[in-house]
Enzyme design. Structure first.
Site, mmCIF file in Angstrom:
data_model
loop_
_atom_site.group_PDB
_atom_site.id
_atom_site.type_symbol
_atom_site.label_atom_id
_atom_site.label_comp_id
_atom_site.label_asym_id
_atom_site.label_seq_id
_atom_site.Cartn_x
_atom_site.Cartn_y
_atom_site.Cartn_z
ATOM 1 N N LEU A 149 10.837 -20.672 -5.122
ATOM 2 C CA LEU A 149 9.957 -19.774 -4.367
ATOM 3 C C LEU A 149 8.542 -19.865 -4.928
ATOM 4 O O LEU A 149 8.347 -19.848 -6.149
ATOM 5 C CB LEU A 149 10.471 -18.322 -4.508
ATOM 6 C CG LEU A 149 9.563 -17.210 -3.947
ATOM 7 C CD1 LEU A 149 9.455 -17.309 -2.433
ATOM 8 C CD2 LEU A 149 10.111 -15.819 -4.327
ATOM 9 N N TRP A 161 -11.943 -1.946 -7.840
ATOM 10 C CA TRP A 161 -12.712 -1.578 -9.051
ATOM 11 C C TRP A 161 -13.439 -0.250 -8.872
ATOM 12 O O TRP A 161 -13.863 0.359 -9.848
ATOM 13 C CB TRP A 161 -13.764 -2.652 -9.380
ATOM 14 C CG TRP A 161 -13.199 -3.983 -9.764
ATOM 15 C CD1 TRP A 161 -13.242 -5.117 -9.022
ATOM 16 C CD2 TRP A 161 -12.526 -4.332 -10.980
ATOM 17 N NE1 TRP A 161 -12.632 -6.152 -9.690
ATOM 18 C CE2 TRP A 161 -12.186 -5.696 -10.894
ATOM 19 C CE3 TRP A 161 -12.178 -3.624 -12.140
ATOM 20 C CZ2 TRP A 161 -11.519 -6.374 -11.913
ATOM 21 C CZ3 TRP A 161 -11.505 -4.303 -13.155
ATOM 22 C CH2 TRP A 161 -11.189 -5.652 -13.031
ATOM 23 N N ASP A 189 0.827 -1.201 0.000
ATOM 24 C CA ASP A 189 0.000 0.000 0.000
ATOM 25 C C ASP A 189 0.867 1.258 0.000
ATOM 26 O O ASP A 189 1.972 1.264 0.535
ATOM 27 C CB ASP A 189 -0.911 -0.025 1.238
ATOM 28 C CG ASP A 189 -2.095 0.933 1.099
ATOM 29 O OD1 ASP A 189 -2.317 1.446 -0.017
ATOM 30 O OD2 ASP A 189 -2.789 1.161 2.107
ATOM 31 N N HIS A 218 2.408 3.608 -9.127
ATOM 32 C CA HIS A 218 2.188 2.173 -9.353
ATOM 33 C C HIS A 218 3.368 1.555 -10.097
ATOM 34 O O HIS A 218 3.766 0.429 -9.836
ATOM 35 C CB HIS A 218 0.885 1.944 -10.115
ATOM 36 C CG HIS A 218 -0.340 2.335 -9.323
ATOM 37 N ND1 HIS A 218 -0.553 1.911 -8.031
ATOM 38 C CD2 HIS A 218 -1.403 3.135 -9.632
ATOM 39 C CE1 HIS A 218 -1.699 2.409 -7.581
ATOM 40 N NE2 HIS A 218 -2.224 3.166 -8.531
HETATM 41 C C1 IPE Z 1 -5.392 -2.765 -0.161
HETATM 42 O O1 IPE Z 1 -5.043 -1.432 -0.338
HETATM 43 C C2 IPE Z 1 -5.418 -3.475 -1.479
HETATM 44 C C3 IPE Z 1 -4.126 -3.645 -2.145
HETATM 45 C C4 IPE Z 1 -2.958 -3.325 -1.674
HETATM 46 C C5 IPE Z 1 -4.181 -4.286 -3.418
HETATM 47 P P1 IPE Z 1 -6.161 -0.298 -0.481
HETATM 48 O O2 IPE Z 1 -5.427 0.981 -0.642
HETATM 49 O O3 IPE Z 1 -7.120 -0.683 -1.530
HETATM 50 O O4 IPE Z 1 -6.892 -0.379 0.931
HETATM 51 P P2 IPE Z 1 -7.772 0.682 1.741
HETATM 52 O O5 IPE Z 1 -8.815 1.199 0.801
HETATM 53 O O6 IPE Z 1 -6.841 1.760 2.204
HETATM 54 O O7 IPE Z 1 -8.316 -0.089 2.889
HETATM 55 C C1 IPE Z 2 -1.489 0.283 -3.360
HETATM 56 O O1 IPE Z 2 -1.285 1.632 -3.429
HETATM 57 C C2 IPE Z 2 -1.698 -0.336 -4.722
HETATM 58 C C3 IPE Z 2 -3.072 -0.814 -4.986
HETATM 59 C C4 IPE Z 2 -4.079 -0.792 -4.163
HETATM 60 C C5 IPE Z 2 -3.308 -1.335 -6.301
HETATM 61 P P1 IPE Z 2 -2.513 2.665 -3.416
HETATM 62 O O2 IPE Z 2 -2.889 2.946 -4.823
HETATM 63 O O3 IPE Z 2 -3.598 2.161 -2.550
HETATM 64 O O4 IPE Z 2 -1.808 3.934 -2.770
HETATM 65 P P2 IPE Z 2 -2.445 4.949 -1.746
HETATM 66 O O5 IPE Z 2 -2.986 4.141 -0.605
HETATM 67 O O6 IPE Z 2 -3.521 5.685 -2.486
HETATM 68 O O7 IPE Z 2 -1.301 5.815 -1.336
HETATM 69 MG MG MG Z 3 -4.075 2.402 -0.609
#
Ligand code: IPE
Ligand code: IPE
Ligand code: MG
Length: 251
Positions: free
Chosen positions: A143, A81, A32, A49
């Protein structure tokens, strides 16, 4: 443990403190913070990303060097989504590129990939890319790399329940062991350690069944900054935990 020759002085110190006999067999990561990493730099979320993909390569290399058997990365949740279509499309493009570009590295390093989640809802070319990588890497054994895609813990539990109902299983036949065989993670041991980056302290619908006794580690580091030093730090923290499983110390 003996540090690899590529380790920095700081990493060497961490390696030496690690006890090889007490490493987790399975590390799961909620990757995250890509968006916030980009925002801090005045970049688009897409750039965040992209930087996150490099951090995936680093994480795979580090667990390989350590000899950890299984890693599971949360890449796209059933709730992701709801993001703006442009961002979803960037993530899908990166996923498609990953499957195309990374195959050679996975083969070279002996990494076996498996997707967890309902991938039938992903765009067709991505589904094909995933199946191709899964089948090409299926004999690799250095792995086990699981990537959670269109994954939701609740969806997984519902889906397992549906498949059990369809078999008209007698209620007495339903044990934890049987139930687990119907989860996406069938055959994969539960994670010993969950790492979540970016400072959020929640599970966000990840591996709900499997994490019953997983040790949780939260760090403020944003995913694109999560390097080998951060992984070693998390593992050292894990080695300081006492896992009781409802029992008492010393058992
Ligand atoms: C969790 O992160 C999902 C992934 C890392 C793929 P999110 O950014 O979607 O989670 P929330 O919305 O902060 O809980
Ligand atoms: C995690 O990073 C990647 C995915 C959920 C795909 P985020 O896109 O959630 O990044 P933040 O949380 O907005 O910083
Ligand atoms: Mg996030």
């Amino acid at each position: 443990m003996q540090a690899p020759s590529t380790a920095t002085a700081a990493q060497k110190g961490l390696w030496e403190k690690l006890d090889a006999s007490r490493l987790p067999a399975h590390v799961a990561i909620i990757m995250d913070g890509n968006g916030r990493w980009a925002k801090k730099r005045g970049l688009s979320r897409a750039k965040g990303h992209k930087a996150g993909v490099q951090a995936i390569r680093n994480a795979l290399d580090t667990v390989l060097e350590l000899g950890i058997g299984t890693i599971t990365l949360f890449a796209f949740s059933t709730e992701n989504w709801t993001r703006p279509p442009l961002e979803v499309s960037v993530l899908m493009t990166l996923l498609r590129q990953f499957m195309r570009i990374e195959l050679a590295r996975l083969m070279d390093k002996g990494i076996r990939m498996r997707a967890l989640g309902d991938i039938s809802l992903l765009p067709k070319p991505i589904q094909e890319g995933i199946h191709h990588v899964e089948s090409e890497t299926s004999e690799n054994s250095q792995l086990q790399f699981n990537v959670a895609l269109n994954y939701g813990g609740r969806k997984e539990i519902l889906q397992a329940t549906r498949s059990l109902l369809a078999r008209h299983l007698h209620p007495d036949e339903l044990t934890e062991r049987v139930f687990e065989q119907h989860l996406y993670t069938s055959g994969i041991p539960d994670p010993d350690l969950l790492i979540r980056t970016s400072g959020e302290q929640r599970i966000s619908n990840f591996l709900l069944w499997q994490m019953a006794y997983t040790e949780l580690y939260f760090t403020d580091v944003l995913w694109p900054d999560f390097d080998s030093t951060e992984m070693l730090t998390a593992l050292l923290d894990f080695q300081g935990r006492v896992r009781r499983y409802g029992g008492i110390d010393g058992n």
